[in-house]
Design a protein around this motif. Structure first.
Motif, PDB file in Angstrom:
ATOM      1  N   CYS A 227       0.816  -1.212   0.000  1.00  0.00           N
ATOM      2  CA  CYS A 227       0.000   0.000   0.000  1.00  0.00           C
ATOM      3  C   CYS A 227       0.855   1.270   0.000  1.00  0.00           C
ATOM      4  O   CYS A 227       1.678   1.469  -0.888  1.00  0.00           O
ATOM      5  N   GLN A 228       0.707   2.118   0.995  1.00  0.00           N
ATOM      6  CA  GLN A 228       1.347   3.439   1.028  1.00  0.00           C
ATOM      7  C   GLN A 228       2.848   3.413   0.753  1.00  0.00           C
ATOM      8  O   GLN A 228       3.365   4.274   0.042  1.00  0.00           O
ATOM      9  N   PRO A 229       3.625   2.455   1.290  1.00  0.00           N
ATOM     10  CA  PRO A 229       5.076   2.535   1.112  1.00  0.00           C
ATOM     11  C   PRO A 229       5.587   2.212  -0.282  1.00  0.00           C
ATOM     12  O   PRO A 229       6.794   2.318  -0.530  1.00  0.00           O
ATOM     13  N   THR A 230       4.707   1.818  -1.204  1.00  0.00           N
ATOM     14  CA  THR A 230       5.206   1.560  -2.556  1.00  0.00           C
ATOM     15  C   THR A 230       5.929   2.786  -3.113  1.00  0.00           C
ATOM     16  O   THR A 230       6.947   2.649  -3.799  1.00  0.00           O
ATOM     17  N   VAL A 231       5.425   3.977  -2.806  1.00  0.00           N
ATOM     18  CA  VAL A 231       6.025   5.208  -3.334  1.00  0.00           C
ATOM     19  C   VAL A 231       7.388   5.495  -2.698  1.00  0.00           C
ATOM     20  O   VAL A 231       8.387   5.642  -3.416  1.00  0.00           O
ATOM     21  N   PRO A 232       7.497   5.593  -1.355  1.00  0.00           N
ATOM     22  CA  PRO A 232       8.823   5.841  -0.783  1.00  0.00           C
ATOM     23  C   PRO A 232       9.815   4.701  -1.005  1.00  0.00           C
ATOM     24  O   PRO A 232      11.029   4.947  -1.095  1.00  0.00           O
ATOM     25  N   VAL A 233       9.353   3.455  -1.100  1.00  0.00           N
ATOM     26  CA  VAL A 233      10.267   2.349  -1.382  1.00  0.00           C
ATOM     27  C   VAL A 233      10.846   2.484  -2.783  1.00  0.00           C
ATOM     28  O   VAL A 233      12.055   2.298  -2.994  1.00  0.00           O
ATOM     29  N   LEU A 234       9.999   2.821  -3.743  1.00  0.00           N
ATOM     30  CA  LEU A 234      10.499   3.023  -5.106  1.00  0.00           C
ATOM     31  C   LEU A 234      11.495   4.174  -5.139  1.00  0.00           C
ATOM     32  O   LEU A 234      12.525   4.100  -5.832  1.00  0.00           O
ATOM     33  N   ALA A 235      11.217   5.224  -4.362  1.00  0.00           N
ATOM     34  CA  ALA A 235      12.154   6.354  -4.294  1.00  0.00           C
ATOM     35  C   ALA A 235      13.474   5.915  -3.690  1.00  0.00           C
ATOM     36  O   ALA A 235      14.554   6.271  -4.184  1.00  0.00           O
ATOM     37  N   ALA A 236      13.419   5.126  -2.624  1.00  0.00           N
ATOM     38  CA  ALA A 236      14.642   4.668  -1.950  1.00  0.00           C
ATOM     39  C   ALA A 236      15.511   3.847  -2.890  1.00  0.00           C
ATOM     40  O   ALA A 236      16.730   4.070  -2.998  1.00  0.00           O
ATOM     41  N   VAL A 237      14.919   2.898  -3.595  1.00  0.00           N
ATOM     42  CA  VAL A 237      15.679   2.038  -4.497  1.00  0.00           C
ATOM     43  C   VAL A 237      16.182   2.837  -5.700  1.00  0.00           C
ATOM     44  O   VAL A 237      17.303   2.619  -6.184  1.00  0.00           O
TER      45      VAL A 237
ATOM     46  N   PHE B  53       1.778  14.596  -7.751  1.00  0.00           N
ATOM     47  CA  PHE B  53       2.160  13.378  -8.486  1.00  0.00           C
ATOM     48  C   PHE B  53       3.636  13.439  -8.879  1.00  0.00           C
ATOM     49  O   PHE B  53       4.032  13.139 -10.005  1.00  0.00           O
ATOM     50  N   SER B  54       4.450  13.816  -7.906  1.00  0.00           N
ATOM     51  CA  SER B  54       5.856  14.110  -8.171  1.00  0.00           C
ATOM     52  C   SER B  54       6.640  12.909  -8.682  1.00  0.00           C
ATOM     53  O   SER B  54       7.561  13.057  -9.493  1.00  0.00           O
ATOM     54  N   LEU B  55       6.287  11.709  -8.231  1.00  0.00           N
ATOM     55  CA  LEU B  55       7.026  10.521  -8.656  1.00  0.00           C
ATOM     56  C   LEU B  55       6.867  10.282 -10.155  1.00  0.00           C
ATOM     57  O   LEU B  55       7.853  10.135 -10.881  1.00  0.00           O
ATOM     58  N   VAL B  56       5.623  10.259 -10.621  1.00  0.00           N
ATOM     59  CA  VAL B  56       5.387   9.969 -12.043  1.00  0.00           C
ATOM     60  C   VAL B  56       5.684  11.174 -12.931  1.00  0.00           C
ATOM     61  O   VAL B  56       5.920  11.022 -14.131  1.00  0.00           O
ATOM     62  N   GLN B  57       5.706  12.363 -12.345  1.00  0.00           N
ATOM     63  CA  GLN B  57       6.040  13.559 -13.121  1.00  0.00           C
ATOM     64  C   GLN B  57       7.546  13.757 -13.230  1.00  0.00           C
ATOM     65  O   GLN B  57       8.020  14.589 -14.003  1.00  0.00           O
ATOM     66  N   GLY B  58       8.304  12.978 -12.453  1.00  0.00           N
ATOM     67  CA  GLY B  58       9.753  13.093 -12.493  1.00  0.00           C
ATOM     68  C   GLY B  58      10.281  14.356 -11.841  1.00  0.00           C
ATOM     69  O   GLY B  58      11.368  14.843 -12.193  1.00  0.00           O
ATOM     70  N   SER B  59       9.540  14.866 -10.843  1.00  0.00           N
ATOM     71  CA  SER B  59       9.920  16.144 -10.218  1.00  0.00           C
ATOM     72  C   SER B  59      10.167  16.029  -8.720  1.00  0.00           C
ATOM     73  O   SER B  59      10.203  17.033  -8.018  1.00  0.00           O
ATOM     74  N   TRP B  60      10.357  14.807  -8.241  1.00  0.00           N
ATOM     75  CA  TRP B  60      10.487  14.600  -6.798  1.00  0.00           C
ATOM     76  C   TRP B  60      11.953  14.657  -6.381  1.00  0.00           C
ATOM     77  O   TRP B  60      12.787  13.900  -6.865  1.00  0.00           O
ATOM     78  N   ASP B  61      12.267  15.565  -5.475  1.00  0.00           N
ATOM     79  CA  ASP B  61      13.604  15.678  -4.896  1.00  0.00           C
ATOM     80  C   ASP B  61      13.548  15.256  -3.436  1.00  0.00           C
ATOM     81  O   ASP B  61      12.653  15.671  -2.694  1.00  0.00           O
TER      82      ASP B  61
ATOM     83  N   LYS C 101      14.846   9.084  -9.692  1.00  0.00           N
ATOM     84  CA  LYS C 101      14.820   8.677 -11.102  1.00  0.00           C
ATOM     85  C   LYS C 101      14.603   7.158 -11.189  1.00  0.00           C
ATOM     86  O   LYS C 101      15.561   6.385 -11.248  1.00  0.00           O
ATOM     87  N   PRO C 102      13.347   6.714 -11.219  1.00  0.00           N
ATOM     88  CA  PRO C 102      13.069   5.274 -11.288  1.00  0.00           C
ATOM     89  C   PRO C 102      13.688   4.608 -12.520  1.00  0.00           C
ATOM     90  O   PRO C 102      13.982   3.404 -12.494  1.00  0.00           O
TER      91      PRO C 102
ATOM     92  N   VAL D 285       3.930   1.388 -12.113  1.00  0.00           N
ATOM     93  CA  VAL D 285       5.351   1.321 -11.774  1.00  0.00           C
ATOM     94  C   VAL D 285       6.181   0.790 -12.941  1.00  0.00           C
ATOM     95  O   VAL D 285       7.342   1.160 -13.115  1.00  0.00           O
ATOM     96  N   HIS D 286       5.592  -0.058 -13.765  1.00  0.00           N
ATOM     97  CA  HIS D 286       6.339  -0.656 -14.875  1.00  0.00           C
ATOM     98  C   HIS D 286       6.703   0.385 -15.934  1.00  0.00           C
ATOM     99  O   HIS D 286       7.762   0.309 -16.548  1.00  0.00           O
ATOM    100  N   GLU D 287       5.820   1.339 -16.131  1.00  0.00           N
ATOM    101  CA  GLU D 287       6.069   2.374 -17.139  1.00  0.00           C
ATOM    102  C   GLU D 287       7.209   3.290 -16.737  1.00  0.00           C
ATOM    103  O   GLU D 287       8.056   3.659 -17.562  1.00  0.00           O
ATOM    104  N   ILE D 288       7.267   3.668 -15.458  1.00  0.00           N
ATOM    105  CA  ILE D 288       8.299   4.622 -15.050  1.00  0.00           C
ATOM    106  C   ILE D 288       9.628   3.938 -14.730  1.00  0.00           C
ATOM    107  O   ILE D 288      10.664   4.598 -14.702  1.00  0.00           O
ATOM    108  N   CYS D 289       9.604   2.614 -14.512  1.00  0.00           N
ATOM    109  CA  CYS D 289      10.859   1.872 -14.313  1.00  0.00           C
ATOM    110  C   CYS D 289      11.313   1.306 -15.661  1.00  0.00           C
ATOM    111  O   CYS D 289      11.435   0.083 -15.850  1.00  0.00           O
ATOM    112  N   SER D 290      11.556   2.193 -16.591  1.00  0.00           N
ATOM    113  CA  SER D 290      11.845   1.784 -17.968  1.00  0.00           C
ATOM    114  C   SER D 290      13.190   1.085 -18.118  1.00  0.00           C
ATOM    115  O   SER D 290      13.438   0.424 -19.128  1.00  0.00           O
TER     116      SER D 290
END
Length: 435
Positions: free
Chosen positions: A185-195, A325-333, A345-346, A373-378
């Protein structure tokens, strides 16, 4: 002020809830004269229900003492590996004296389960952990109730969540060489950011990431939860759901999103269901159906136990995930522990296999939100990507209950095993009977 009023009301209700419990037992005890009065069982059921409605629900324990592995009973020792101000990295260490079973346990993959910090405790994933322990070494993030964290420990931000996850991954990698990560659930976003940040720096990334029912792209099939976050302004949330912890807690003065408000929101999503469930509990007590009554108690002991979230973390999550929507917009610092700002940068993830899981009937993370997640982890080869839609499963069904055990878990287990590479059997702390 609202938090203080709530605490006052809860304190006033507590002795009445305790009295209701005592009275229910008196009407149920065959040695008590009250148990022989007309309608005694109905009175006992009524007082038992009143106790459940008025009691304070504390953090449950995982309570996993043993698991069965190929017919062998394996003992579980739960311990804290790392203790951070806002989270504990908890490990479920397995013990057996059976040589063949021990050899098998030591060769199994190690998995970090990142539990959500969104109202409930990590014990909500008890069934997830218990099931996985048969085939994996399991660690979990056990988030702390912010009202119990003194102000002297500082604030907790979304960036801190990302940094915690990285630290936990590195800790397990130091022990075993590498690991698998599963976020619910919720941690999918910060986990993807961490990796992603680890990959951008050239660090070793986990062997696999399994993303389950999370808002990677909350724009897709928005649910009632998403719509609330999207339609209300940042200032609305700050002015309406953020309060200071009362003076009777260690975290007095900390700005939080209180657990009792979150719980009210959970119930408001489906009040008829909860009302019927409590009426059914009353009926089960009248009929002497102890199995059903105990199942009700177990569910609501977990469901009603909620924690406060630090206001900074909560408000930043709303803005980053559901408004910008910073993760999918590519604007998250993200600010690292040393103060440097890094872009998430996924697409930099290359070697970590990726699996997404969604429930067909999920009303919290809508269809397509996790699969995004599959689209942004190209950078991850298509051959190392997999998606599963669990038919008939709602949000909780993808990590708990029959559909989790029969549909989701076998697929997750196979995916992890497919992309597993041999790691150190148990690191420096391995004993002859432990794994």
């Amino acid at each position: 002020m609202l938090y203080q009023l709530y605490e006052t009301q809860r304190s006033l209700m507590e002795p009445f809830a305790d009295l209701a419990e005592t009275t229910a037992k008196a009407f149920n005890n065959p040695l008590s004269p009250l148990a022989h009065l007309p309608h005694a069982q109905r009175m006992a059921a009524g007082y038992a229900l009143l106790h459940r409605l008025g009691k304070d629900y504390e953090k449950p324990e995982f309570g996993i003492r043993t698991v069965g592995v190929d017919g062998v009973n394996v003992a579980i020792h739960e311990r804290v590996e790392l203790d951070k101000p806002f989270c504990e990295l908890r490990r479920f260490k397995r013990f057996t004296d059976d040589p063949a079973t021990l050899t098998k346990l030591k060769a199994q993959p190690v998995v970090l389960v990142v539990a959500p910090l969104s109202g409930h405790y990590a014990t909500l994933l008890r069934d997830t952990v218990r099931t996985m322990l048969k085939d994996h070494k399991v660690y979990i993030t056990d988030w702390k109730n912010a009202r119990m964290v003194p102000l002297s420990q500082g604030e907790f931000h979304l960036d801190d969540y990302v940094n915690y996850v990285q630290e936990f991954i590195r800790h397990i990698q130091a022990e075993y060489g590498n690991c698998h990560v599963m976020s619910v659930c919720q941690p999918t976003v910060p986990v993807l950011a961490a990796v992603s940040l680890m990959a951008s720096r050239g660090e070793t990334t986990p062997l696999t990431m399994t993303m389950m029912g999370g808002p990677i792209d909350a724009r897709k099939s928005p649910t009632a939860v998403n719509n609330l976050a999207m339609t209300k302004s940042h200032s609305w949330f700050e002015n309406n759901v953020i309060y200071r912890v009362p003076s009777n807690f260690p975290g007095a003065g900390r700005r939080v999103y209180p657990g009792f408000l979150q719980h009210a929101g959970f119930v408001a999503m489906n009040p008829q269901h909860h009302a019927k469930s409590h009426y059914d509990y009353f009926e089960h007590l009248l009929k002497g159906d102890d199995t059903s009554a105990d199942a009700h108690r177990q569910f609501y002991d977990e469901y009603n136990a909620v924690l406060d979230m630090d206001a900074h973390y909560y408000l930043e999550t709303i803005k980053t995930v559901f408004q910008d929507f910073s993760l999918v917009q590519g604007s998250w610092d993200v600010k690292s522990v040393d103060g440097a700002t890094e872009r998430v940068k996924p697409q930099d993830i290359k070697t970590t296999a990726l699996m997404s899981v969604e429930g067909e009937l999920d009303d919290i993370s809508g269809s397509g939100q996790t699969e995004a997640v599959h689209e942004i982890c190209s950078g991850v080869p298509k051959a190392r990507q997999q998606h599963l839609e669990a038919k008939g499963a709602g949000h909780y069904g993808i990590f708990s209950g029959r559909r989790w055990r029969d549909i989701v878990y076998p697929a997750v287990k196979a995916f992890i095993l497919q992309h597993n590479t041999p790691t150190r059997a148990g690191g420096k702390k391995t004993t002859k009977s432990a794994a």
